[in-house]
Design an enzyme around this catalytic site. Structure first.
Site, PDB file in Angstrom:
ATOM      1  N   VAL A 167     -17.597  11.019   4.504  1.00 34.98           N
ATOM      2  CA  VAL A 167     -19.046  11.148   4.329  1.00 34.98           C
ATOM      3  C   VAL A 167     -19.477  11.296   2.875  1.00 34.98           C
ATOM      4  O   VAL A 167     -20.667  11.245   2.581  1.00 34.98           O
ATOM      5  CB  VAL A 167     -19.581  12.355   5.141  1.00 34.98           C
ATOM      6  CG1 VAL A 167     -19.340  12.154   6.620  1.00 34.98           C
ATOM      7  CG2 VAL A 167     -18.955  13.665   4.653  1.00 34.98           C
ATOM      8  N   GLU A 184     -17.596  19.012   4.085  1.00 41.31           N
ATOM      9  CA  GLU A 184     -17.833  17.571   4.039  1.00 41.31           C
ATOM     10  C   GLU A 184     -19.076  17.189   4.841  1.00 41.31           C
ATOM     11  O   GLU A 184     -19.916  16.402   4.376  1.00 41.31           O
ATOM     12  CB  GLU A 184     -16.593  16.831   4.560  1.00 41.31           C
ATOM     13  CG  GLU A 184     -15.412  16.898   3.602  1.00 41.31           C
ATOM     14  CD  GLU A 184     -14.068  16.719   4.298  1.00 41.31           C
ATOM     15  OE1 GLU A 184     -13.037  16.826   3.607  1.00 41.31           O
ATOM     16  OE2 GLU A 184     -14.040  16.474   5.521  1.00 41.31           O
ATOM     17  N   GLN A 185     -19.227  17.729   6.028  1.00 41.39           N
ATOM     18  CA  GLN A 185     -20.397  17.382   6.839  1.00 41.39           C
ATOM     19  C   GLN A 185     -21.676  17.914   6.212  1.00 41.39           C
ATOM     20  O   GLN A 185     -22.722  17.257   6.248  1.00 41.39           O
ATOM     21  CB  GLN A 185     -20.224  17.905   8.273  1.00 41.39           C
ATOM     22  CG  GLN A 185     -19.088  17.203   9.023  1.00 41.39           C
ATOM     23  CD  GLN A 185     -19.236  17.293  10.543  1.00 41.39           C
ATOM     24  OE1 GLN A 185     -20.325  17.502  11.062  1.00 41.39           O
ATOM     25  NE2 GLN A 185     -18.124  17.095  11.257  1.00 41.39           N
ATOM     26  N   HIS A 209      -9.755  15.045  14.493  1.00 40.70           N
ATOM     27  CA  HIS A 209     -11.000  15.148  13.730  1.00 40.70           C
ATOM     28  C   HIS A 209     -12.158  15.498  14.660  1.00 40.70           C
ATOM     29  O   HIS A 209     -12.203  15.080  15.819  1.00 40.70           O
ATOM     30  CB  HIS A 209     -11.300  13.820  13.011  1.00 40.70           C
ATOM     31  CG  HIS A 209     -10.569  13.684  11.718  1.00 40.70           C
ATOM     32  ND1 HIS A 209     -11.138  13.942  10.502  1.00 40.70           N
ATOM     33  CD2 HIS A 209      -9.282  13.340  11.463  1.00 40.70           C
ATOM     34  CE1 HIS A 209     -10.255  13.748   9.540  1.00 40.70           C
ATOM     35  NE2 HIS A 209      -9.110  13.381  10.103  1.00 40.70           N
TER      36      HIS A 209
END
Length: 474
Positions: free
Chosen positions: A426, A390-391, A370
């Site tokens: 997240v 996702e970030q 990751h």
């Protein structure tokens, strides 16, 4: 490895049954008409019948007629049928007949009465015999002969099917004939459901062996009509209350002319009919009516099934769910997959099983695969598509210079302490909540943080699997 049994069903999300007039329950009576279709050397069978009669524990007599057994079955045709016929027609209750084709052919007066009363005559196979040891070819031949005979006797092909003493091949063999709206060789639910077969989707309308008079002829069964009434009443009350609570079901009651048709038993059935008719919001239906109502309200929808994919397709969909760690998907593909995994949650569980079953070294490698949050790979746009999205969802692609410095310092400190990047699912997080989690988890010991990071990996995988299922199911 593929596991065909469906243990999931509707789960906690059962569809609301579309019964007319918002009925709380659909009550369905089946009259099994088998008399004249049972095992008998007169019918070309090897031995006499030994099942469901007054002779509990009867044994088949090879190459011999069993006069008492024959006489008991004849009672069902000569007397029991007409007692049931009078009861249901007087009460104006529709009935589905499971008719053995050879039995129907040998009983034209009863068939004429069924048709006059507008009862549904579904197929109960060619003969009332056990197909567990038959080859698919032999069973297919009998199915086709049953359809032909059924049409010649009743004037139309059956729309429903119940073999009863079936084989593992029966549902597929009947489905390939392409004539039945529904089948009932199943006991798996209180609602109809769709089943995939090699010939296409088949609607299943489950039957019953508990609310069934066959238990008058089995050990620990019903001894009196009152026993039968009490069991049916309790079943009805439970299902009716579920309907009141907004989850209507169906109740099947299985009957046999030679069993419930006896005077010492039929009063229990008569009492049950009177009891049910004292309730509002009850739909008395034939099975074909239930099938058509369900088919209209809930037509078949093809669902995404990972178990049906080739390995290449499977890996294309799921190989990157665990970051740069295709071994998780590979082991999942090789393990047991079935209908229980045809949902995002079910499939996420299957993949998590493989991840958890990995060695500590393998799981640590997944953690190390990751990327840092808002780290160098993100800056260089070298994240996987999943990680990039996702970030970005947490605003990590739009940090101020000060925020970048904070994340960089925290990432470095975390890796130095635990030996792998800080990992957090997240979704639903903000920059502030992520920073708070960073600080809290820095206080963990190594073993606790390893488990926490692994759990976060599973959460991330779950979100990715949700997205894949959503895209495939439209």
């Amino acid at each position: 490895m593929r596991y065909p049994r469906d243990m999931k069903g509707y789960g906690s999300n059962a569809p609301k049954a579309p019964w007319p007039n918002q009925a709380n329950i659909a009550v369905q009576f089946v009259v099994n008409y088998e008399e004249g279709g049972e095992n008998n050397i007169l019918h070309g069978d090897k031995a006499s019948e030994a099942f469901l009669s007054e002779i509990v524990g009867a044994a088949a007599w090879p190459d011999m007629r069993h006069w008492n057994m024959e006489s008991i079955y004849e009672y069902g045709a000569r007397t029991g049928f007409w007692r049931l016929y009078e009861l249901f027609t007087t009460a104006d209750i529709p009935v589905t007949v499971y008719g053995v084709a050879t039995a129907l052919k040998r009983n034209p007066d009863q068939v004429e009465a069924m048709l006059a009363a507008d009862w549904e005559i579904a197929s109960h196979g060619l003969k009332w015999i056990d197909y567990k040891d038959h080859s698919p070819e032999d069973e297919r031949r009998d199915i086709r002969e049953a359809i032909k005979m059924h049409e010649l006797v009743t004037g139309s092909k059956p729309q429903g099917w119940y073999t009863g003493r079936c084989s593992v091949n029966t549902v597929n063999l009947v489905a390939e004939q392409g004539i039945c709206t529904y089948q009932s060789d199943c006991y798996a639910d209180d609602l109809p459901y769709w089943q995939d077969t090699p010939s296409g989707a088949q609607l299943m309308v489950p039957y019953t062996l508990d609310a069934n008079d066959m238990r008058f002829a089995t050990p620990q069964g019903f001894n009196t009509g009152d026993h039968f009434f009490t069991y049916l009443k309790d079943s009805f009350d439970a299902l009716y209350q579920e309907g009141v609570n907004g989850a209507p079901k169906m109740m099947s009651i299985g009957l046999h002319c030679r069993l419930i048709g006896r005077p010492g038993r039929i009063q229990g059935l008569r009492k049950f009919i009177d009891y049910v008719k004292s309730h509002d919001k009850v739909w008395f239906a034939k099975r074909i009516d239930i099938a058509k109502a369900w088919q209209e309200a809930y037509p078949y929808q093809k669902r995404f099934s990972p178990a049906a994919l080739s390995k290449d397709a499977f890996m294309a969909h799921f190989g990157s769910v665990y970051e740069h760690s295709p071994w998780v998907a590979e082991r999942c593909f090789a393990d047991e997959l079935g209908p229980a995994h045809d949902s995002a949650s079910g499939f996420a569980s299957a993949m998590a099983y493989q991840f958890r079953n990995g060695t500590d070294e393998e799981r640590l490698a997944v953690l190390r695969a990751h990327p840092d949050l808002a780290g160098k790979l993100a800056a260089a746009r070298q994240l996987t598509a999943e990680s990039t999205q996702e970030q970005a969802s947490a605003g990590l692609d739009a940090l101020t210079d000060s925020e970048k410095q904070t994340f960089t310092a925290l990432n470095k400190a975390y890796v130095e302490r635990f030996g792998h990047p800080f990992i957090i699912a997240v979704k639903a997080h903000t920059k502030a909540s992520i920073l708070e989690a960073f600080k809290t988890r820095m206080t963990h010991d190594s073993a606790s943080e390893f488990q926490e990071a692994c759990q976060q990996v599973e959460k991330i995988a779950g979100f990715r699997i949700d997205a894949i299922f959503d895209s495939q199911n439209g």
